[in-house]
Design an enzyme around this catalytic site. Structure first.
Site, PDB file in Angstrom:
ATOM      1  N   TRP A 174       0.803  -1.226   0.000  1.00  0.00           N
ATOM      2  CA  TRP A 174       0.000   0.000   0.000  1.00  0.00           C
ATOM      3  C   TRP A 174       0.833   1.271   0.000  1.00  0.00           C
ATOM      4  O   TRP A 174       1.835   1.365   0.711  1.00  0.00           O
ATOM      5  CB  TRP A 174      -0.877   0.003   1.260  1.00  0.00           C
ATOM      6  CG  TRP A 174      -1.600   1.295   1.507  1.00  0.00           C
ATOM      7  CD1 TRP A 174      -1.098   2.420   2.126  1.00  0.00           C
ATOM      8  CD2 TRP A 174      -2.934   1.624   1.134  1.00  0.00           C
ATOM      9  NE1 TRP A 174      -2.058   3.417   2.152  1.00  0.00           N
ATOM     10  CE2 TRP A 174      -3.193   2.948   1.564  1.00  0.00           C
ATOM     11  CE3 TRP A 174      -3.974   0.920   0.493  1.00  0.00           C
ATOM     12  CZ2 TRP A 174      -4.416   3.580   1.352  1.00  0.00           C
ATOM     13  CZ3 TRP A 174      -5.188   1.550   0.295  1.00  0.00           C
ATOM     14  CH2 TRP A 174      -5.396   2.873   0.728  1.00  0.00           C
ATOM     15  N   ASP A 185      -0.418   9.247   0.563  1.00  0.00           N
ATOM     16  CA  ASP A 185       0.085  10.611   0.330  1.00  0.00           C
ATOM     17  C   ASP A 185       1.565  10.702  -0.041  1.00  0.00           C
ATOM     18  O   ASP A 185       2.424  10.064   0.589  1.00  0.00           O
ATOM     19  CB  ASP A 185      -0.067  11.455   1.610  1.00  0.00           C
ATOM     20  CG  ASP A 185      -1.464  11.421   2.191  1.00  0.00           C
ATOM     21  OD1 ASP A 185      -2.361  10.800   1.592  1.00  0.00           O
ATOM     22  OD2 ASP A 185      -1.651  12.021   3.258  1.00  0.00           O
ATOM     23  N   GLN A 193       3.568   7.844   1.970  1.00  0.00           N
ATOM     24  CA  GLN A 193       2.974   7.025   3.018  1.00  0.00           C
ATOM     25  C   GLN A 193       2.896   5.583   2.526  1.00  0.00           C
ATOM     26  O   GLN A 193       2.420   5.326   1.416  1.00  0.00           O
ATOM     27  CB  GLN A 193       1.578   7.546   3.368  1.00  0.00           C
ATOM     28  CG  GLN A 193       1.589   8.872   4.088  1.00  0.00           C
ATOM     29  CD  GLN A 193       2.006   8.739   5.540  1.00  0.00           C
ATOM     30  OE1 GLN A 193       1.196   8.451   6.411  1.00  0.00           O
ATOM     31  NE2 GLN A 193       3.282   8.938   5.804  1.00  0.00           N
ATOM     32  N   PHE A 213       3.119   9.463  10.151  1.00  0.00           N
ATOM     33  CA  PHE A 213       2.157  10.050   9.222  1.00  0.00           C
ATOM     34  C   PHE A 213       2.834  11.110   8.345  1.00  0.00           C
ATOM     35  O   PHE A 213       4.025  11.374   8.453  1.00  0.00           O
ATOM     36  CB  PHE A 213       0.976  10.634   9.992  1.00  0.00           C
ATOM     37  CG  PHE A 213      -0.099   9.618  10.336  1.00  0.00           C
ATOM     38  CD1 PHE A 213       0.145   8.258  10.304  1.00  0.00           C
ATOM     39  CD2 PHE A 213      -1.373  10.035  10.698  1.00  0.00           C
ATOM     40  CE1 PHE A 213      -0.846   7.334  10.617  1.00  0.00           C
ATOM     41  CE2 PHE A 213      -2.370   9.134  11.013  1.00  0.00           C
ATOM     42  CZ  PHE A 213      -2.118   7.777  10.974  1.00  0.00           C
ATOM     43  N   ASP A 255       0.452  16.472   9.434  1.00  0.00           N
ATOM     44  CA  ASP A 255       0.921  16.763   8.071  1.00  0.00           C
ATOM     45  C   ASP A 255       1.697  18.085   7.979  1.00  0.00           C
ATOM     46  O   ASP A 255       1.348  18.975   7.191  1.00  0.00           O
ATOM     47  CB  ASP A 255      -0.247  16.788   7.071  1.00  0.00           C
ATOM     48  CG  ASP A 255      -1.194  15.607   7.213  1.00  0.00           C
ATOM     49  OD1 ASP A 255      -0.750  14.561   7.709  1.00  0.00           O
ATOM     50  OD2 ASP A 255      -2.372  15.746   6.820  1.00  0.00           O
ATOM     51  N   GLU A 297      -6.451  18.490   5.622  1.00  0.00           N
ATOM     52  CA  GLU A 297      -5.241  17.666   5.640  1.00  0.00           C
ATOM     53  C   GLU A 297      -4.207  18.220   4.654  1.00  0.00           C
ATOM     54  O   GLU A 297      -4.532  18.969   3.734  1.00  0.00           O
ATOM     55  CB  GLU A 297      -5.583  16.221   5.272  1.00  0.00           C
ATOM     56  CG  GLU A 297      -6.395  15.502   6.328  1.00  0.00           C
ATOM     57  CD  GLU A 297      -6.341  13.993   6.164  1.00  0.00           C
ATOM     58  OE1 GLU A 297      -6.143  13.308   7.180  1.00  0.00           O
ATOM     59  OE2 GLU A 297      -6.510  13.491   5.032  1.00  0.00           O
ATOM     60  N   TRP A 325      -9.586   7.847  -1.062  1.00  0.00           N
ATOM     61  CA  TRP A 325     -10.002   7.074   0.103  1.00  0.00           C
ATOM     62  C   TRP A 325     -11.336   6.365  -0.162  1.00  0.00           C
ATOM     63  O   TRP A 325     -12.239   6.912  -0.772  1.00  0.00           O
ATOM     64  CB  TRP A 325     -10.137   7.978   1.325  1.00  0.00           C
ATOM     65  CG  TRP A 325      -8.819   8.550   1.762  1.00  0.00           C
ATOM     66  CD1 TRP A 325      -8.409   9.846   1.650  1.00  0.00           C
ATOM     67  CD2 TRP A 325      -7.725   7.827   2.342  1.00  0.00           C
ATOM     68  NE1 TRP A 325      -7.128   9.979   2.137  1.00  0.00           N
ATOM     69  CE2 TRP A 325      -6.677   8.757   2.567  1.00  0.00           C
ATOM     70  CE3 TRP A 325      -7.521   6.493   2.688  1.00  0.00           C
ATOM     71  CZ2 TRP A 325      -5.456   8.396   3.122  1.00  0.00           C
ATOM     72  CZ3 TRP A 325      -6.290   6.126   3.259  1.00  0.00           C
ATOM     73  CH2 TRP A 325      -5.277   7.080   3.459  1.00  0.00           C
TER      74      TRP A 325
END
Length: 505
Positions: free
Chosen positions: A39, A42, A58, A101, A169, A223, A306
């Site tokens: 996976w 971002d 990510q 993150f 972030d 975000e 998402w």
């Protein structure tokens, strides 16, 4: 070996065990960045360091589903040929035990600093039971990173109407002699906002202000914010969660866009105009920019969405990055164009000029699953025209791009694109001298459409059968294809620039 080094080694081992099998999947992209396996979401830490572009992302390096976030890593000399590098950072400390993150990167004293959000769950409710703090990892070579021993550098949220848990972030930049970072947040009443901090050394941070806050239909959480100066103006780019659809707008689960204005570095407030989208397609989120040695502002985003179907998960990978795009401001709006370096991938030009027709028309040798099309269409007598891509009549597969001259809307339709996905996206587009200019990048499981030199962009993932390679133009009245150029595009991710022409791994 440190805990962090052990966590990185474990992630690398997992990827290496899976990557060969993953590489055989027919939907693997040729010229878009994806991880070797599992996976990704971002883009992070997009930066220009010691003559090379570094792009982190990510990454969950153990399954093709979202999980405890690591930072994957690629680098490039030309934004086109990308080399896979080892995982850069992994959850290893109490403050980031459940994920490293999103964040950003900046060079200081010859070292590359990654600023990221350390994440941990404190209970079962993933909306309320979490702690997020801002941390640093530092590298002498841009490849091997060590976390700062006195992390986090920004701990508890500041006082005021600032949600104490959803604070993530960080995007860091330098202005004058000082460093600034903007962090995504929301109010205690679920209104998206961004926080601005200042530092002299990247280590000690002072909260300045809420730089901008949503009003009306502007989402419950902002975000991946990014503030930068472009063509004489300041831009705040962010990804609001929870905007409600309005007409043709905001039909993705979450949006990504920008406002243009002016940042007052003393007060920490950004005066700005209306929100505008950066991409009008299905699959575009969490964009991040950097500036290179030529002064170009370059953006890349996650080419997914998402809670969207990801048929590639069956083959042990998920997610990819868009093509890098150069940003400009024209008439108060951002124009985004593919970086010119992508043209080095072109092979075998097929070209047509001044071909008029109505109904359906197929151009010989204009087909494929890894190509660029540059076409100018004059509408003439048609009220609707466009093209079907990745077609296979026997299977009933096609992705349709159509322009309605009366409504002045461009529509991207993936209802018959293949596995897993459906829907349409629309955006208003005006013809220039009765002409529509399209620059289309088709890869094995994606399409990016640049409209009228970057005035609008529409991006989508698609999952057609590998035999679906046809391209057909159509019009319900007379049109003229004034210019049509088509190139095959070579493979450039995981391939060295020298070997690219031979298409070898």
């Amino acid at each position: 070996m440190t805990q962090h080094k052990q966590a990185v080694e474990k992630a690398i081992k997992s990827i290496n065990q899976a990557k060969e099998e993953v590489s055989k999947n027919h939907w693997r992209l040729n010229y878009h960045v994806a991880s070797p396996a599992y996976w990704i979401n971002d883009p992070n830490g997009f930066s220009y360091y010691k003559g090379e572009y570094h792009l982190f992302y990510q990454h969950h390096p153990f399954t093709p589903q979202w999980g405890p976030m690591h930072w994957g890593h690629v680098k490039s000399k030309d934004l086109t040929h990308w080399e896979h590098l080892p995982v850069a950072i992994a959850p290893s400390e109490d403050y980031d035990r459940d994920g490293c993150f999103s964040g950003s990167a900046i060079e200081k004293d010859g070292k590359l600093y990654l600023m990221y959000t350390g994440h941990k769950w404190t209970g079962d409710n993933h909306d309320t039971d979490l702690e997020q703090v801002q941390c640093l990892a530092i590298s002498e070579d841009g490849i091997n990173f060590e976390k700062l021993t006195n992390n986090p550098v920004i701990g508890a949220a500041p006082e005021g109407d600032i949600h104490p848990n959803h604070i993530r972030d960080p995007k860091v930049w330098k202005h004058g002699d000082e460093y600034y970072c903007v962090i995504g947040n929301k109010t205690k009443n679920e209104v998206g906002q961004v926080l601005l901090y200042r530092s002299a050394d990247l280590l000690e941070w002072e909260f300045l202000n809420v730089a901008a806050k949503g009003e009306g239909n502007f989402g419950y959480m902002w975000e991946c914010p990014d503030i930068f100066h472009l063509d004489g103006q300041d831009v705040l780019m962010m990804s609001p969660q929870g905007m409600k659809p309005e007409g043709h707008l905001y039909h993705n689960l979450h949006q990504s866009g920008y406002v243009v204005g002016e940042l007052d570095y003393e007060s920490g407030k950004l005066g700005h105009g209306a929100f505008q989208l950066l991409d009008y397609g299905f699959d575009f989120y969490a964009p991040q920019t950097t500036v290179d040695e030529k002064g170009r502002r370059v953006m890349v985003a996650w080419m997914a969405m998402w809670e969207s179907d990801m048929p590639e998960q069956e083959f042990e990978w998920a997610g990819a990055m868009t093509l890098p795009r150069q940003l400009f401001i024209k008439n108060g709006q951002i124009i985004s164009k593919p970086m010119p370096e992508v043209e080095t991938l072109r092979e075998g030009l097929t070209e047509y000029e001044h071909v008029s027709f109505e109904g359906d028309h197929v151009f010989k040798d204009v087909s494929g699953d890894s190509l660029e099309i540059d076409v100018i269409i004059e509408a003439k007598e048609a009220t609707r025209f466009g093209l079907k891509m990745r077609m296979n009549e026997e299977l009933g597969e096609e992705t349709v791009l159509s322009y309605d001259c009366n409504e002045e809307f461009l529509t991207l339709d993936r209802n018959k694109s293949g596995k897993g996905l459906d829907g349409t996206r629309r955006t208003p587009v005006k013809l220039h001298d009765n002409e529509l200019h399209l620059r289309i990048f088709i890869d094995t499981s994606s399409i990016e459409v640049f409209v009228n030199d970057g005035e609008k962009v529409m991006t989508t993932r698609i999952y057609p059968d590998p035999t679906s390679t046809g391209i057909e133009f159509f019009a319900d009245g007379l049109i003229s294809v004034k210019k049509l150029k088509k190139w095959a595009l070579g493979k450039s991710v995981g391939v060295s620039p020298i070997a690219a022409s031979g298409l070898t791994e």
